[in-house]
Design a protein around this motif. Sequence first.
Motif, PDB file in Angstrom:
ATOM      1  N   GLY A 109       0.807  -1.225   0.000  1.00 26.92           N
ATOM      2  CA  GLY A 109       0.000   0.000   0.000  1.00 26.92           C
ATOM      3  C   GLY A 109       0.836   1.269   0.000  1.00 26.92           C
ATOM      4  N   LEU A 110       0.138   2.396  -0.234  1.00 32.22           N
ATOM      5  CA  LEU A 110       0.795   3.702  -0.329  1.00 32.22           C
ATOM      6  C   LEU A 110       1.527   4.072   0.963  1.00 32.22           C
ATOM      7  N   GLY A 111       0.868   3.821   2.088  1.00 31.37           N
ATOM      8  CA  GLY A 111       1.476   4.160   3.381  1.00 31.37           C
ATOM      9  C   GLY A 111       2.785   3.410   3.573  1.00 31.37           C
ATOM     10  N   ASP A 132       0.506   9.750 -10.858  1.00 32.76           N
ATOM     11  CA  ASP A 132      -0.773   9.510 -11.552  1.00 32.76           C
ATOM     12  C   ASP A 132      -1.657  10.754 -11.570  1.00 32.76           C
ATOM     13  N   ASP A 133      -1.531  11.559 -10.525  1.00 34.10           N
ATOM     14  CA  ASP A 133      -2.301  12.800 -10.473  1.00 34.10           C
ATOM     15  C   ASP A 133      -1.505  13.875 -11.199  1.00 34.10           C
ATOM     16  N   LEU A 134      -1.865  14.092 -12.437  1.00 32.65           N
ATOM     17  CA  LEU A 134      -1.150  15.080 -13.250  1.00 32.65           C
ATOM     18  C   LEU A 134      -1.944  16.384 -13.197  1.00 32.65           C
ATOM     19  N   LYS A 169     -13.230   6.571  -4.271  1.00 39.85           N
ATOM     20  CA  LYS A 169     -11.967   6.508  -5.032  1.00 39.85           C
ATOM     21  C   LYS A 169     -10.854   7.301  -4.338  1.00 39.85           C
ATOM     22  N   TYR A 170     -11.186   7.983  -3.238  1.00 43.13           N
ATOM     23  CA  TYR A 170     -10.242   8.940  -2.647  1.00 43.13           C
ATOM     24  C   TYR A 170     -10.184   8.849  -1.119  1.00 43.13           C
ATOM     25  N   GLY A 171      -9.151   9.506  -0.576  1.00 38.47           N
ATOM     26  CA  GLY A 171      -9.159   9.825   0.838  1.00 38.47           C
ATOM     27  C   GLY A 171     -10.044  11.049   0.992  1.00 38.47           C
ATOM     28  N   ILE A 172     -10.993  11.009   1.928  1.00 33.76           N
ATOM     29  CA  ILE A 172     -11.971  12.102   2.049  1.00 33.76           C
ATOM     30  C   ILE A 172     -11.826  12.784   3.421  1.00 33.76           C
ATOM     31  N   ILE A 189     -11.000   9.768   6.025  1.00 36.73           N
ATOM     32  CA  ILE A 189     -11.302   8.351   5.801  1.00 36.73           C
ATOM     33  C   ILE A 189     -10.839   7.979   4.393  1.00 36.73           C
ATOM     34  N   GLU A 190     -10.262   6.796   4.281  1.00 35.37           N
ATOM     35  CA  GLU A 190      -9.821   6.338   2.966  1.00 35.37           C
ATOM     36  C   GLU A 190     -10.970   5.632   2.255  1.00 35.37           C
ATOM     37  N   LYS A 191     -11.291   6.131   1.078  1.00 40.76           N
ATOM     38  CA  LYS A 191     -12.269   5.535   0.167  1.00 40.76           C
ATOM     39  C   LYS A 191     -13.600   5.154   0.819  1.00 40.76           C
ATOM     40  N   PRO A 192     -14.260   6.120   1.462  1.00 34.65           N
ATOM     41  CA  PRO A 192     -15.565   5.802   2.044  1.00 34.65           C
ATOM     42  C   PRO A 192     -16.664   5.686   0.983  1.00 34.65           C
ATOM     43  N   VAL A 204      -5.878  14.815  -3.239  1.00 35.99           N
ATOM     44  CA  VAL A 204      -5.226  14.601  -4.529  1.00 35.99           C
ATOM     45  C   VAL A 204      -3.747  14.344  -4.217  1.00 35.99           C
ATOM     46  N   GLY A 205      -3.043  13.654  -5.126  1.00 36.34           N
ATOM     47  CA  GLY A 205      -1.714  13.142  -4.773  1.00 36.34           C
ATOM     48  C   GLY A 205      -0.563  14.116  -4.599  1.00 36.34           C
ATOM     49  N   ARG A 206      -0.725  15.113  -3.761  1.00 36.96           N
ATOM     50  CA  ARG A 206       0.379  16.002  -3.372  1.00 36.96           C
ATOM     51  C   ARG A 206       0.261  16.219  -1.865  1.00 36.96           C
ATOM     52  N   TYR A 207       1.334  15.950  -1.156  1.00 34.39           N
ATOM     53  CA  TYR A 207       1.316  16.089   0.299  1.00 34.39           C
ATOM     54  C   TYR A 207       2.606  16.759   0.753  1.00 34.39           C
ATOM     55  N   ILE A 208       2.499  17.490   1.863  1.00 33.61           N
ATOM     56  CA  ILE A 208       3.696  17.856   2.617  1.00 33.61           C
ATOM     57  C   ILE A 208       3.466  17.244   3.993  1.00 33.61           C
ATOM     58  N   ILE A 228      -1.800  -0.782   3.763  1.00 30.77           N
ATOM     59  CA  ILE A 228      -1.371   0.217   4.758  1.00 30.77           C
ATOM     60  C   ILE A 228      -1.577   1.585   4.110  1.00 30.77           C
ATOM     61  N   GLN A 229      -2.498   2.344   4.688  1.00 31.95           N
ATOM     62  CA  GLN A 229      -2.950   3.582   4.043  1.00 31.95           C
ATOM     63  C   GLN A 229      -2.308   4.810   4.669  1.00 31.95           C
ATOM     64  N   LEU A 230      -1.845   5.714   3.811  1.00 31.76           N
ATOM     65  CA  LEU A 230      -1.311   6.991   4.286  1.00 31.76           C
ATOM     66  C   LEU A 230      -2.401   7.779   5.023  1.00 31.76           C
ATOM     67  N   THR A 231      -3.621   7.718   4.481  1.00 26.30           N
ATOM     68  CA  THR A 231      -4.735   8.459   5.088  1.00 26.30           C
ATOM     69  C   THR A 231      -4.940   8.045   6.554  1.00 26.30           C
ATOM     70  N   ASP A 232      -4.836   6.750   6.839  1.00 27.32           N
ATOM     71  CA  ASP A 232      -5.019   6.287   8.227  1.00 27.32           C
ATOM     72  C   ASP A 232      -3.919   6.841   9.129  1.00 27.32           C
ATOM     73  N   THR A 251      -5.873  22.240 -12.841  1.00 25.17           N
ATOM     74  CA  THR A 251      -6.780  21.181 -13.279  1.00 25.17           C
ATOM     75  C   THR A 251      -6.077  19.847 -13.109  1.00 25.17           C
ATOM     76  N   ARG A 252      -6.717  18.946 -12.393  1.00 23.15           N
ATOM     77  CA  ARG A 252      -6.093  17.656 -12.123  1.00 23.15           C
ATOM     78  C   ARG A 252      -6.638  16.584 -13.065  1.00 23.15           C
ATOM     79  N   PHE A 253      -5.738  15.771 -13.586  1.00 25.90           N
ATOM     80  CA  PHE A 253      -6.129  14.642 -14.432  1.00 25.90           C
ATOM     81  C   PHE A 253      -5.711  13.355 -13.743  1.00 25.90           C
TER      82      PHE A 253
HETATM   83  C1  G1P Z   1      -4.318   7.444  -3.142  1.00 26.54           C
HETATM   84  C2  G1P Z   1      -4.655   7.804  -1.697  1.00 26.54           C
HETATM   85  C3  G1P Z   1      -5.982   8.550  -1.638  1.00 26.54           C
HETATM   86  C4  G1P Z   1      -5.948   9.762  -2.550  1.00 26.54           C
HETATM   87  C5  G1P Z   1      -5.564   9.339  -3.971  1.00 26.54           C
HETATM   88  C6  G1P Z   1      -5.357  10.543  -4.856  1.00 26.54           C
HETATM   89  O1  G1P Z   1      -5.242   6.486  -3.590  1.00 26.54           O
HETATM   90  O2  G1P Z   1      -4.695   6.623  -0.919  1.00 26.54           O
HETATM   91  O3  G1P Z   1      -6.233   8.960  -0.313  1.00 26.54           O
HETATM   92  O4  G1P Z   1      -7.197  10.404  -2.550  1.00 26.54           O
HETATM   93  O5  G1P Z   1      -4.343   8.586  -3.976  1.00 26.54           O
HETATM   94  O6  G1P Z   1      -5.098  10.170  -6.164  1.00 26.54           O
HETATM   95  P1  G1P Z   1      -5.029   5.593  -4.922  1.00 26.54           P
HETATM   96  O7  G1P Z   1      -5.482   6.426  -6.054  1.00 26.54           O
HETATM   97  O8  G1P Z   1      -3.554   5.287  -4.973  1.00 26.54           O
HETATM   98  O9  G1P Z   1      -5.869   4.381  -4.725  1.00 26.54           O
END
Ligand code: G1P
Length: 295
Positions: A109-111, A132-134, A169-172, A189-192, A204-208, A228-232, A251-253
Amino acid sequence: MKIKKAVFPVAGLGTRFLPATKAMAKEMLTVVDKPIIQYAVEEAFAAGIEQIIFVTGRGKKALEDHFDRSFELELTLEKKKKYDTLKMLQELVPKTGTIVYTRQNEPLGLGHAIWCARDIVGDEPFAVLLADDLIQSSTPVLSQMISRFDRLRASIAAVMEVEPDQTDKYGILDADEIEDNVVRVRGMIEKPKPEDAPSNLAIVGRYILTPKIFDYLGENKAGAGGEIQLTDAMGQLLKEQPIFGYKFQGTRFDCGDKAGFQMANLAFAMERPEIRGKLAKFISQMGQNFCIERK
Ligand code: G1P
């Protein structure tokens, strides 16, 4: 403290893009004429990042070669007097030692991928970019975030509003707006499922992140999807430190999705003067045909 290091988790298998990714790293798929990963690396350097940390896995050799010199190719270009192309290729290779590689040995997992970089990051705040998040923007999103970090001195995730039926599809975030484009996170929460989502504000896939995150990532607790989730881990970190969400300009793709990937190609191609004209004509013809077919 300056954000100097950026972690790029690039170990994923890219199963959504099979068969294209059978023998090729998904990060090497091209948007116009550049691999997806190069856009993210350029964004990081533009934001002042000094060290790139790739968390790779098996089958990612092309990615390593892409950011390395190719003497054979350079020699050929020189002989053919293709100096512009030669210069472009040379500029793409960062200074020796700027890119560091480590491996994620298991797809946990990402985490877990980020945790694999813990010793290289050390005890300082760092960036994470998911290629992936361009994102198309006039100011690189990571630069936008670093200027917020300089003021807030805490972990920040890039966020955007998504359709309410897309939350799985996302961490919310569960969050309160504290100023223009900045929210303070109460929970995440991850992917509720839509009915369980606290909002439609998606990461979206940018974090500090502050280095404290590694303590929680190291607990190795599996979350959504058995990963193992980064969001958790961020949710845990929240008990000790504030976390903010930043509504970025751009604009995110989603290049992890076939439709999103095609849209990215179109949008980035339209920024190129040498392609725009032909493409615009083609799109408008396609649009007319499509409308006729639908009538
Ligand atoms: C990951 C993260 C998710 C985030 C997403 C953004 O999910 O776990 O929290 O919202 O990237 O793209 P993934 O798309 O890798 O499943």
